[in-house]
Motif scaffolding. Structure first.
Motif, PDB file in Angstrom:
ATOM      1  N   ARG A 182      36.942 -13.781  47.234  1.00 46.29           N
ATOM      2  CA  ARG A 182      36.119 -14.766  47.935  1.00 46.29           C
ATOM      3  C   ARG A 182      34.658 -14.320  48.005  1.00 46.29           C
ATOM      4  N   TYR A 183      34.455 -13.031  47.871  1.00 42.96           N
ATOM      5  CA  TYR A 183      33.100 -12.485  47.986  1.00 42.96           C
ATOM      6  C   TYR A 183      32.566 -12.012  46.641  1.00 42.96           C
ATOM      7  N   LYS A 184      33.082 -12.596  45.598  1.00 40.12           N
ATOM      8  CA  LYS A 184      32.658 -12.229  44.244  1.00 40.12           C
ATOM      9  C   LYS A 184      31.124 -12.346  44.134  1.00 40.12           C
ATOM     10  N   GLY A 185      30.533 -11.310  43.577  1.00 44.97           N
ATOM     11  CA  GLY A 185      29.085 -11.312  43.404  1.00 44.97           C
ATOM     12  C   GLY A 185      28.343 -10.575  44.507  1.00 44.97           C
ATOM     13  N   TYR A 186      29.005 -10.326  45.617  1.00 44.96           N
ATOM     14  CA  TYR A 186      28.349  -9.603  46.720  1.00 44.96           C
ATOM     15  C   TYR A 186      28.231  -8.115  46.372  1.00 44.96           C
ATOM     16  N   ILE A 187      27.191  -7.505  46.895  1.00 45.41           N
ATOM     17  CA  ILE A 187      27.018  -6.056  46.731  1.00 45.41           C
ATOM     18  C   ILE A 187      27.356  -5.390  48.062  1.00 45.41           C
ATOM     19  N   PRO A 188      28.300  -4.470  48.050  1.00 46.78           N
ATOM     20  CA  PRO A 188      28.579  -3.735  49.290  1.00 46.78           C
ATOM     21  C   PRO A 188      27.590  -2.585  49.472  1.00 46.78           C
ATOM     22  N   ILE A 189      26.997  -2.527  50.640  1.00 45.75           N
ATOM     23  CA  ILE A 189      26.047  -1.455  50.960  1.00 45.75           C
ATOM     24  C   ILE A 189      26.623  -0.632  52.098  1.00 45.75           C
ATOM     25  N   GLU A 190      26.872   0.615  51.822  1.00 45.19           N
ATOM     26  CA  GLU A 190      27.460   1.505  52.841  1.00 45.19           C
ATOM     27  C   GLU A 190      26.445   1.650  53.974  1.00 45.19           C
ATOM     28  N   MET A 191      26.870   1.377  55.190  1.00 52.04           N
ATOM     29  CA  MET A 191      25.917   1.124  56.254  1.00 52.04           C
ATOM     30  C   MET A 191      25.320   2.378  56.892  1.00 52.04           C
ATOM     31  N   PHE A 192      25.943   3.527  56.695  1.00 48.37           N
ATOM     32  CA  PHE A 192      25.386   4.746  57.288  1.00 48.37           C
ATOM     33  C   PHE A 192      24.389   5.420  56.348  1.00 48.37           C
ATOM     34  N   GLY A 193      24.728   5.447  55.064  1.00 50.67           N
ATOM     35  CA  GLY A 193      23.821   6.065  54.097  1.00 50.67           C
ATOM     36  C   GLY A 193      22.964   5.061  53.359  1.00 50.67           C
ATOM     37  N   ARG A 194      23.247   3.790  53.558  1.00 45.83           N
ATOM     38  CA  ARG A 194      22.552   2.686  52.879  1.00 45.83           C
ATOM     39  C   ARG A 194      22.674   2.790  51.356  1.00 45.83           C
ATOM     40  N   ASN A 195      23.790   3.333  50.889  1.00 43.29           N
ATOM     41  CA  ASN A 195      23.997   3.439  49.444  1.00 43.29           C
ATOM     42  C   ASN A 195      24.674   2.195  48.893  1.00 43.29           C
ATOM     43  N   LEU A 196      24.277   1.843  47.684  1.00 42.93           N
ATOM     44  CA  LEU A 196      24.868   0.675  47.034  1.00 42.93           C
ATOM     45  C   LEU A 196      26.181   1.061  46.368  1.00 42.93           C
ATOM     46  N   PHE A 197      27.135   0.203  46.467  1.00 43.52           N
ATOM     47  CA  PHE A 197      28.403   0.375  45.765  1.00 43.52           C
ATOM     48  C   PHE A 197      28.505  -0.719  44.704  1.00 43.52           C
ATOM     49  N   PRO A 198      29.420  -0.536  43.734  1.00 43.79           N
ATOM     50  CA  PRO A 198      29.530  -1.564  42.679  1.00 43.79           C
ATOM     51  C   PRO A 198      29.795  -2.949  43.244  1.00 43.79           C
ATOM     52  N   ARG A 199      29.226  -3.924  42.584  1.00 45.84           N
ATOM     53  CA  ARG A 199      29.317  -5.323  43.000  1.00 45.84           C
ATOM     54  C   ARG A 199      30.774  -5.808  42.934  1.00 45.84           C
ATOM     55  N   PHE A 200      31.166  -6.672  43.836  1.00 44.29           N
ATOM     56  CA  PHE A 200      32.506  -7.271  43.793  1.00 44.29           C
ATOM     57  C   PHE A 200      32.616  -8.182  42.583  1.00 44.29           C
ATOM     58  N   GLY A 201      33.739  -8.052  41.864  1.00 44.23           N
ATOM     59  CA  GLY A 201      33.934  -8.889  40.692  1.00 44.23           C
ATOM     60  C   GLY A 201      35.212  -9.690  40.780  1.00 44.23           C
ATOM     61  N   ASN A 202      35.790  -9.926  39.626  1.00 38.42           N
ATOM     62  CA  ASN A 202      37.010 -10.728  39.588  1.00 38.42           C
ATOM     63  C   ASN A 202      38.245  -9.925  39.985  1.00 38.42           C
ATOM     64  N   SER A 203      38.193  -8.633  39.688  1.00 35.24           N
ATOM     65  CA  SER A 203      39.381  -7.802  39.913  1.00 35.24           C
ATOM     66  C   SER A 203      39.433  -7.341  41.367  1.00 35.24           C
ATOM     67  N   PRO A 204      40.623  -6.916  41.796  1.00 37.32           N
ATOM     68  CA  PRO A 204      40.704  -6.296  43.125  1.00 37.32           C
ATOM     69  C   PRO A 204      39.751  -5.103  43.196  1.00 37.32           C
ATOM     70  N   TYR A 205      39.122  -4.911  44.326  1.00 37.00           N
ATOM     71  CA  TYR A 205      38.104  -3.871  44.473  1.00 37.00           C
ATOM     72  C   TYR A 205      38.784  -2.560  44.859  1.00 37.00           C
ATOM     73  N   LEU A 206      38.649  -1.567  43.999  1.00 33.28           N
ATOM     74  CA  LEU A 206      39.316  -0.290  44.223  1.00 33.28           C
ATOM     75  C   LEU A 206      38.427   0.647  45.023  1.00 33.28           C
ATOM     76  N   LEU A 207      39.004   1.187  46.086  1.00 33.89           N
ATOM     77  CA  LEU A 207      38.302   2.194  46.889  1.00 33.89           C
ATOM     78  C   LEU A 207      39.232   3.373  47.099  1.00 33.89           C
ATOM     79  N   THR A 208      38.665   4.541  47.149  1.00 29.74           N
ATOM     80  CA  THR A 208      39.447   5.697  47.566  1.00 29.74           C
ATOM     81  C   THR A 208      38.827   6.235  48.843  1.00 29.74           C
ATOM     82  N   LEU A 209      39.692   6.668  49.735  1.00 30.07           N
ATOM     83  CA  LEU A 209      39.226   7.160  51.033  1.00 30.07           C
ATOM     84  C   LEU A 209      39.873   8.506  51.323  1.00 30.07           C
ATOM     85  N   GLY A 210      39.096   9.424  51.848  1.00 29.90           N
ATOM     86  CA  GLY A 210      39.643  10.703  52.261  1.00 29.90           C
ATOM     87  C   GLY A 210      40.443  10.548  53.541  1.00 29.90           C
TER      88      GLY A 210
END
Lengths: 546, 429
Positions: free
Chosen positions: A506-534
């Motif tokens: 639903r958010y295809k095309g949006y850019i996620p920006i990590e809010m503490f470091g203000r770093n850009l993450f890859p843009r949301f696309g058609n595929s499920p968005y893969l994240l890894t978390l410690g």
């Protein structure tokens, strides 16, 4: 900074809960006071909180930590004077900090002049200000709140030779709200404080104001009528003042206390709190999702208040027996840690001082729908003392520095109202505000940055929530949305690294920006968005469409 | 390389989402379209009633995409997801369901291998395999299987049932006493469609290079039990109530049953020689719940037909039997074949010697091993006829005494098998 004119301020607030007695002692008598608290306001302003909720500070025999009020319009001598309070209030407001005070309407102390008069004779004009009976058999079946202490809700008064009703301790007789004079008296009390400038009241034990035969004497329509009348008068004379309900009930039952936006402005969401702890221990989002699914919509102007810990035991009233047993087994293996139906421990010891879990829980608290409350000392990871009676183990002096008495007081240590925590792990030499101010990676500094981010985005306080439900149940992910602001929150509830695929189509095309470091993450696309978390890691992403 | 990646990517993705679990229940939904929903509900209810705190998963192995059974299983919402709950009970955690679709029609061996792989990857502490076709599958039976592993740290749990005294004759007269005498562990139901095992047994079995073996494909459960015994893992039995399957007739499918069970048992003897050749007297295994129970309902087995099939079978297979059996055994068989039906008895000593001859000949591969096992069918019928005639009026207690006597006979004659096993035999071409 001054207070902005915003009648919905409580929706955007971050509240700091404290007891004057515990915070800072200015006159070296071993007891915290308003003058000491006033001196510490800079610390609270820097922390990033926007409101202070004060526990009862009224004159009281202190047999229930001040919830047994003996005079509603004054300050307990140990905490200073009314003038000290006014100074504190002005200084807080000058820093943009709102002040919420306790108001116990349901009962007074048995030392309150009203009760003394009422019990003095059956003919006294104040006799009918309390609930009396010739027998102790009325209102059978009404639950007893303090099951560890009380055996009945009736207590025998040897002076007037009759029974009086008390839902809490026997030294706290319930006021009789069927008597209109009682209502007028408490409204006068509230006006007194509102005229001084307080911003809101936490109304204690509101579910129990009225008694009726054949009921549980809780949540009765007559109680709601009283609240509505209070609210009406409040809105008329003091717009912007807030009423916060303390009703330890299921959300569906608490919902009634919001009325049509014409009763309470806010209410605690009690059942969410134990489920956040449960979810982390179970490493499963199910408890949180379930309780929020069961949480009804509330009027636009209303707000849930949420918290991790407070001055009471971590209440386990709003859980099933199975869940309660689990919480006891996991968080209170030592039976000394248990009281009533709850756990008398602070956040850090419950998390075994695991910084990652403490951060995750605070991250949850700050990103869930509602107004968060931080309990004093939890921002630096203070410990508790389970060997102090009642719930006093979580009410020990604030640990300011590594000096005498943790910088709380210059009195002899023996004179303190309670001993400071001094063990090797949580003692004031190891855990104190000053040392954490100096350490860039301390919990205190981390909390400041967390609050800074939270306060910068109204989406956290006012936004909607939509769970993403990825197949990995150890990950709790949700979208918060308010106006143009959209935030994605992803929490790893488990002690091990996790991969998760998020359906953000639903958010295809949006850019996620990590809010503490203000770093850009890859843009949301058609595929499920893969994240890894410690382990216990969480992300807050601001979503931007650029 | 294909062996290294027998799990599909889809299954792996599902397993990733599940993570570590405490309990895993596996089943094959193939050919169980009508009962799979019921089975899933029973398992879910068992989790909710008995394991509210545990991390749980159901692994359902089905056929390819066209498999109606697995499709039905996949489409069956689990209770937790639907919000339907057992009254008064709340599972604390998410209840997971994994659908493992295997191309074609997966054999029990392939299904088990998939379940073992899932158990290993999910680090399951206790696992059970159940049959969705079993009408005796209940929340209690699932819990009774899992508990000894999860709570008591056993590694293998075999079921125990209430049986009609005419049910389970193959187990009573062959599989149980023979396996007990040879391997030393008294497991009554070595072959069953439901059993439980520990995570470490799952890992041990998964890593065995046996999955291409025909014996494993058909009935892998006995091999698992024997693998547990071979590794000194802890084995026990758990009572599950009434056995669900109706009494199998002794008709044409007995040959297939013998291939699957006796064939597997013989294969285990062959592959686990060091285990049984060196083992001493048998020992009983701990039992959870009531001991083995028998009921005495009448039977409709056609004894006369069984006898006729014995007699004709032995006659037809005369040349084959002569190459399998010791001459003395063979001679005794021939002598009892000629007896009148009313006087016919297959004595336990002869029955044990016959089986040991078969086992030794299987070892020496005197003929094609599959043919050898099939040749046992008429003799098994003869033993069955004799058993039915002898015990038509026996009480359950008397049956148990007879069963113990037979077990003793198997143990007594174990040296005979060992001698024949170790003898050098010239294989006829």
């Amino acid at each position: 900074m001054t207070l902005e004119k915003d009648n919905l301020w409580y929706k955007d607030a971050v509240i700091y809960q404290l007891h004057v007695r515990t915070f800072s002692d200015s006159n070296a008598d071993g007891i915290g006071d308003f003058a000491g608290l006033t001196q510490r306001l800079d610390y609270l302003e820097e922390l990033g909180i926007t409101a202070i909720w004060l526990l009862p500070f009224y004159p009281s025999p202190l047999r229930d930590d001040g919830y047994d009020i003996a005079d509603y319009t004054s300050v307990h001598a140990s905490y200073g004077s009314l003038e000290d309070f006014k100074t504190f209030l002005a200084e807080a407001h000058r820093r943009g900090l709102r002040i919420i005070i306790e108001m116990v309407l349901n009962h007074t102390s048995d030392q309150h002049p009203w009760f003394r008069e009422a019990r003095s004779s059956r003919e006294n004009p104040r006799r009918d200000w309390y609930v009396w009976s010739e027998t102790d058999t009325r209102y059978q079946g009404v639950p007893i709140v303090f099951v560890d202490t009380e055996t009945s809700n009736w207590a025998w008064d040897p002076i007037s030779k009759s029974y009086y009703w008390h839902r809490f301790f026997s030294h706290q007789p319930d006021l009789n709200f069927d008597n209109p004079a009682v209502f007028e008296a408490v409204w006068e009390v509230m006006k007194f404080w509102l005229n001084l400038g307080v911003d809101g009241f936490r109304l204690d034990a509101v579910a129990y104001l009225v008694e009726r035969e054949g009921t549980l004497c809780e949540n009765l329509p007559e109680t709601h009528a009283i609240i509505r009348e209070l609210r009406k008068r409040l809105d008329l004379a003091y717009p912007g003042a807030m009423l916060l309900a303390e009703a330890n009930q299921w959300p569906a039952d608490v919902r009634a206390y919001f009325g049509d936006g014409d009763e309470f402005h806010a209410a605690f969401h009690f059942p969410l709190m134990p489920r956040m702890f449960m979810a982390v221990k179970l490493e499963d989002r199910k408890p949180i999702i379930e309780i929020l699914d069961q949480t009804p919509e509330i009027p636009e102007s209303c707000q849930w208040f949420i918290f991790l810990r407070n001055h009471d035991e971590l209440t386990l009233e709003m859980v099933t027996d199975v869940e309660r047993d689990y919480m006891y087994d996991e968080y209170a293996t030592d039976k000394t840690m248990r009281i009533n139906r709850g756990i008398r421990r602070r956040l850090a010891p419950m998390m075994d001082n695991d910084r990652r879990q403490i951060e995750l829980l605070n991250g949850l608290l700050m990103s869930m729908p509602g107004t968060p409350i931080v309990y004093y000392g939890d921002e630096i990871g203070m410990g508790d003392n389970i060997y102090l009676g009642d719930r006093n183990g979580v009410r020990t002096p604030m640990q300011w520095n590594s000096a005498l008495n943790a910088g709380f007081s210059l009195a002899d240590p023996e004179r303190l109202y309670a001993p400071v925590i001094s063990n090797a792990v949580y003692g004031y030499q190891a855990v104190n505000a000053d040392s954490q101010k100096r350490s860039e990676h301390s919990l205190l500094r981390w909390m400041k940055s967390l609050l800074q981010v939270r306060n910068a985005f109204q989406v956290f306080s006012r936004g909607t929530i939509q769970f993403l439900n990825p197949s990995n149940h150890r990950v709790l992910a949700y979208m918060r949305q308010f106006g143009e602001e959209t935030v994605l929150v992803v929490n790893n509830l488990s002690s091990s690294a996790q991969a998760v695929e998020l359906d953000v189509q639903r958010y295809k095309g949006y850019i996620p920006i990590e809010m503490f470091g203000r770093n850009l993450f890859p843009r949301f696309g058609n595929s499920p968005y893969l994240l890894t978390l410690g382990p216990y890691q969480f992300y807050w992403f601001q979503l931007r469409r650029i | 390389m294909a062996e290294d990646v027998f799990l599909s990517d889809d299954l792996l993705r599902q397993l990733m989402s599940v993570g570590e679990v405490d309990l895993l229940v596996g089943m094959s939904s193939l050919h169980a379209a009508n009962t799979v929903s019921h089975a899933l509900d029973e398992i879910e209810e068992s989790f909710q009633r008995n394991f509210v705190r545990q991390r749980v998963v159901i692994v359902n192995v089905g056929g390819g995409d066209n498999d109606e059974d697995s499709a039905r299983a996949k489409g069956h919402d689990n209770l937790a997801e639907k919000g339907v709950r057992v009254p008064g009970i709340t599972s604390l955690r998410t209840s997971h369901r994994v659908a493992a679709n295997v191309p074609g029609s997966p054999s029990p061996g392939i299904a088990l291998r998939t379940i073992l792989a899932a158990a290993d990857l999910l680090r399951a502490r206790a696992c059970a395999v159940v049959s969705p076709a079993a009408s005796n599958l209940t929340p209690d039976s699932v819990a009774n299987l899992l508990r000894p592993v999860y709570r008591e740290k056993f590694d293998f749990v075999a079921p125990l049932y209430t049986r009609n005294k005419y049910q389970g004759l193959l187990a009573r007269n062959l599989l149980y006493p023979m396996s007990r005498a040879l391997f030393g562990w008294g497991i009554r139901e070595l072959f069953s469609e439901e059993w439980a095992f520990s995570g470490r047994l799952a890992a041990l079995c998964l890593n065995q290079d046996v999955w291409h073996e025909e014996a494993i494909q058909a009935r892998p459960e006995a091999w698992m039990a024997i693998s547990a015994m071979a590794s000194d893992f802890r084995c026990c039995q758990a009572f599950l109530g009434e056995k669900s399957q109706a009494t199998k007739g002794l008709g044409r499918d007995i040959v297939e049953v013998l291939r699957q069970t006796v064939g597997t048992l013989f294969w285990c003897l062959e592959t686990r020689q060091s285990l049984w050749l060196d083992s001493g007297r048998s020992q009983s295994v701990p039992t959870f719940g009531p001991a083995h129970e028998l009921t005495s309902d009448p039977t409709d087995l056609d004894r006369h037909r069984i006898f006729e099939m014995f007699r004709s079978g032995v006659t037809e297979l005369e040349p084959i039997l002569s190459s399998i059996l010791d001459p003395e055994t063979h001679s005794e068989i021939k002598s009892i074949v000629s007896l009148e039906e009313g006087k016919f008895r297959f004595k336990s000593g002869l029955w044990v010697r016959t089986l040991y001859d078969f086992a030794a000949s299987y070892h020496h591969a005197v003929i094609n091993r599959d043919h050898l096992v099939q040749a046992l069918a008429p003799l098994y019928r003869g033993m069955t006829y004799s058993f039915l005639a002898e015990h038509s009026d026996s009480s359950p207690a008397e049956m148990e005494t007879a069963s113990e006597t037979l077990c003793g006979e198997f143990e007594l004659q174990k040296p005979y098998l060992m001698e024949r096993w170790k003898a050098k035999v010239e294989v006829k071409s």
